[in-house]
Design a protein around this motif. Structure first.
Motif, PDB file in Angstrom:
ATOM      1  N   MET A  76       9.915   5.168  -8.849  1.00  0.00           N
ATOM      2  CA  MET A  76       8.955   4.200  -9.316  1.00  0.00           C
ATOM      3  C   MET A  76       7.566   4.839  -9.295  1.00  0.00           C
ATOM      4  N   GLU A  77       6.794   4.615 -10.326  1.00  0.00           N
ATOM      5  CA  GLU A  77       5.440   5.136 -10.390  1.00  0.00           C
ATOM      6  C   GLU A  77       4.463   4.096  -9.879  1.00  0.00           C
ATOM      7  N   THR A  78       3.400   4.566  -9.229  1.00  0.00           N
ATOM      8  CA  THR A  78       2.401   3.660  -8.691  1.00  0.00           C
ATOM      9  C   THR A  78       1.043   4.341  -8.738  1.00  0.00           C
ATOM     10  N   ASP A  79      -0.004   3.543  -8.824  1.00  0.00           N
ATOM     11  CA  ASP A  79      -1.352   4.105  -8.777  1.00  0.00           C
ATOM     12  C   ASP A  79      -2.008   3.814  -7.433  1.00  0.00           C
ATOM     13  N   GLN A  80      -1.233   3.307  -6.478  1.00  0.00           N
ATOM     14  CA  GLN A  80      -1.777   2.973  -5.169  1.00  0.00           C
ATOM     15  C   GLN A  80      -2.462   4.169  -4.510  1.00  0.00           C
ATOM     16  N   LEU A  81      -1.899   5.350  -4.642  1.00  0.00           N
ATOM     17  CA  LEU A  81      -2.451   6.532  -3.993  1.00  0.00           C
ATOM     18  C   LEU A  81      -3.865   6.820  -4.467  1.00  0.00           C
ATOM     19  N   GLU A  82      -4.163   6.496  -5.702  1.00  0.00           N
ATOM     20  CA  GLU A  82      -5.505   6.721  -6.239  1.00  0.00           C
ATOM     21  C   GLU A  82      -6.523   5.726  -5.692  1.00  0.00           C
ATOM     22  N   ASN A  83      -6.063   4.607  -5.172  1.00  0.00           N
ATOM     23  CA  ASN A  83      -6.943   3.534  -4.727  1.00  0.00           C
ATOM     24  C   ASN A  83      -7.103   3.425  -3.212  1.00  0.00           C
ATOM     25  N   PHE A  84      -6.301   4.155  -2.470  1.00  0.00           N
ATOM     26  CA  PHE A  84      -6.310   4.066  -1.013  1.00  0.00           C
ATOM     27  C   PHE A  84      -6.571   5.425  -0.391  1.00  0.00           C
ATOM     28  N   VAL A  85      -7.267   5.391   0.743  1.00  0.00           N
ATOM     29  CA  VAL A  85      -7.489   6.585   1.554  1.00  0.00           C
ATOM     30  C   VAL A  85      -6.515   6.519   2.720  1.00  0.00           C
ATOM     31  N   LEU A  86      -5.857   7.620   3.016  1.00  0.00           N
ATOM     32  CA  LEU A  86      -4.943   7.690   4.149  1.00  0.00           C
ATOM     33  C   LEU A  86      -5.624   8.434   5.275  1.00  0.00           C
ATOM     34  N   ILE A  87      -5.607   7.835   6.467  1.00  0.00           N
ATOM     35  CA  ILE A  87      -6.276   8.409   7.623  1.00  0.00           C
ATOM     36  C   ILE A  87      -5.285   8.466   8.775  1.00  0.00           C
ATOM     37  N   GLY A  88      -5.311   9.544   9.534  1.00  0.00           N
ATOM     38  CA  GLY A  88      -4.477   9.647  10.724  1.00  0.00           C
ATOM     39  C   GLY A  88      -3.983  11.059  10.925  1.00  0.00           C
ATOM     40  N   GLU A  89      -3.472  11.284  12.104  1.00  0.00           N
ATOM     41  CA  GLU A  89      -2.857  12.574  12.424  1.00  0.00           C
ATOM     42  C   GLU A  89      -1.357  12.393  12.330  1.00  0.00           C
ATOM     43  N   LEU A  90      -0.706  13.210  11.535  1.00  0.00           N
ATOM     44  CA  LEU A  90       0.730  13.103  11.333  1.00  0.00           C
ATOM     45  C   LEU A  90       1.460  13.967  12.352  1.00  0.00           C
ATOM     46  N   ALA A  91       2.275  13.333  13.184  1.00  0.00           N
ATOM     47  CA  ALA A  91       3.081  14.045  14.171  1.00  0.00           C
ATOM     48  C   ALA A  91       4.328  14.612  13.496  1.00  0.00           C
ATOM     49  N   LEU A  92       4.953  15.571  14.122  1.00  0.00           N
ATOM     50  CA  LEU A  92       6.179  16.153  13.579  1.00  0.00           C
ATOM     51  C   LEU A  92       7.302  15.125  13.471  1.00  0.00           C
ATOM     52  N   THR A  93       7.229  14.076  14.253  1.00  0.00           N
ATOM     53  CA  THR A  93       8.240  13.010  14.214  1.00  0.00           C
ATOM     54  C   THR A  93       8.025  12.046  13.048  1.00  0.00           C
ATOM     55  N   GLY A  94       6.890  12.155  12.377  1.00  0.00           N
ATOM     56  CA  GLY A  94       6.555  11.228  11.291  1.00  0.00           C
ATOM     57  C   GLY A  94       5.640  10.103  11.741  1.00  0.00           C
ATOM     58  N   ALA A  95       5.374  10.033  13.046  1.00  0.00           N
ATOM     59  CA  ALA A  95       4.445   9.022  13.556  1.00  0.00           C
ATOM     60  C   ALA A  95       3.034   9.356  13.107  1.00  0.00           C
ATOM     61  N   VAL A  96       2.233   8.321  12.885  1.00  0.00           N
ATOM     62  CA  VAL A  96       0.832   8.508  12.525  1.00  0.00           C
ATOM     63  C   VAL A  96       0.003   8.156  13.750  1.00  0.00           C
ATOM     64  N   ARG A  97      -0.738   9.127  14.246  1.00  0.00           N
ATOM     65  CA  ARG A  97      -1.520   8.962  15.469  1.00  0.00           C
ATOM     66  C   ARG A  97      -2.964   8.610  15.149  1.00  0.00           C
ATOM     67  N   HIS A  98      -3.601   7.924  16.103  1.00  0.00           N
ATOM     68  CA  HIS A  98      -5.001   7.514  15.898  1.00  0.00           C
ATOM     69  C   HIS A  98      -5.915   8.736  15.859  1.00  0.00           C
ATOM     70  N   VAL A  99      -7.063   8.552  15.229  1.00  0.00           N
ATOM     71  CA  VAL A  99      -8.057   9.611  15.095  1.00  0.00           C
ATOM     72  C   VAL A  99      -9.446   9.038  15.358  1.00  0.00           C
ATOM     73  N   LYS A 100     -10.396   9.915  15.571  1.00  0.00           N
ATOM     74  CA  LYS A 100     -11.791   9.506  15.728  1.00  0.00           C
ATOM     75  C   LYS A 100     -12.477   9.534  14.367  1.00  0.00           C
ATOM     76  N   GLY A 101     -13.550   8.742  14.231  1.00  0.00           N
ATOM     77  CA  GLY A 101     -14.362   8.800  13.021  1.00  0.00           C
ATOM     78  C   GLY A 101     -13.896   7.938  11.875  1.00  0.00           C
ATOM     79  N   VAL A 102     -13.135   6.898  12.148  1.00  0.00           N
ATOM     80  CA  VAL A 102     -12.614   6.051  11.077  1.00  0.00           C
ATOM     81  C   VAL A 102     -13.714   5.237  10.401  1.00  0.00           C
ATOM     82  N   LEU A 103     -14.681   4.770  11.149  1.00  0.00           N
ATOM     83  CA  LEU A 103     -15.739   3.940  10.557  1.00  0.00           C
ATOM     84  C   LEU A 103     -16.517   4.675   9.465  1.00  0.00           C
ATOM     85  N   PRO A 104     -17.008   5.893   9.692  1.00  0.00           N
ATOM     86  CA  PRO A 104     -17.706   6.584   8.599  1.00  0.00           C
ATOM     87  C   PRO A 104     -16.812   6.860   7.390  1.00  0.00           C
TER      88      PRO A 104
END
Length: 84
Positions: free
Chosen positions: A1-29
């Protein structure tokens, strides 16, 4: 399925080897810049969602892992966004 969501959203986080997304600093800016650049919203680690939600007018989608992020971007998982 095609989507344009990726063009409209910013992804933030640290990706662990397990696939978990870990918190990061500096999200507000990053959220402020995303809004200034006309983005629709952010996908952020659950722990960072409240900080990102401070910026009015952005959809903040809290995610726990890469699977949730890809599901949302493909349109399958329409999580309830945090909004201010």
């Amino acid at each position: 399925m095609e989507t344009d969501q990726l063009e409209n959203f910013v992804l933030i986080g640290e990706l662990a080897l397990t696939g978990a997304v870990r918190h990061v600093k500096g999200v507000l800016p990053i959220a402020l810049r995303a809004k200034a650049d006309g983005m629709t919203g952010l996908l952020v680690p659950v722990e960072n969602a409240a900080e990102a939600a401070v910026v009015a007018g952005l959809r903040v989608i809290p995610i726990q892992n890469l699977r949730e992020a890809t599901s949302f971007l493909e349109g399958g998982n329409q999580k309830s966004p945090r909004r201010r």
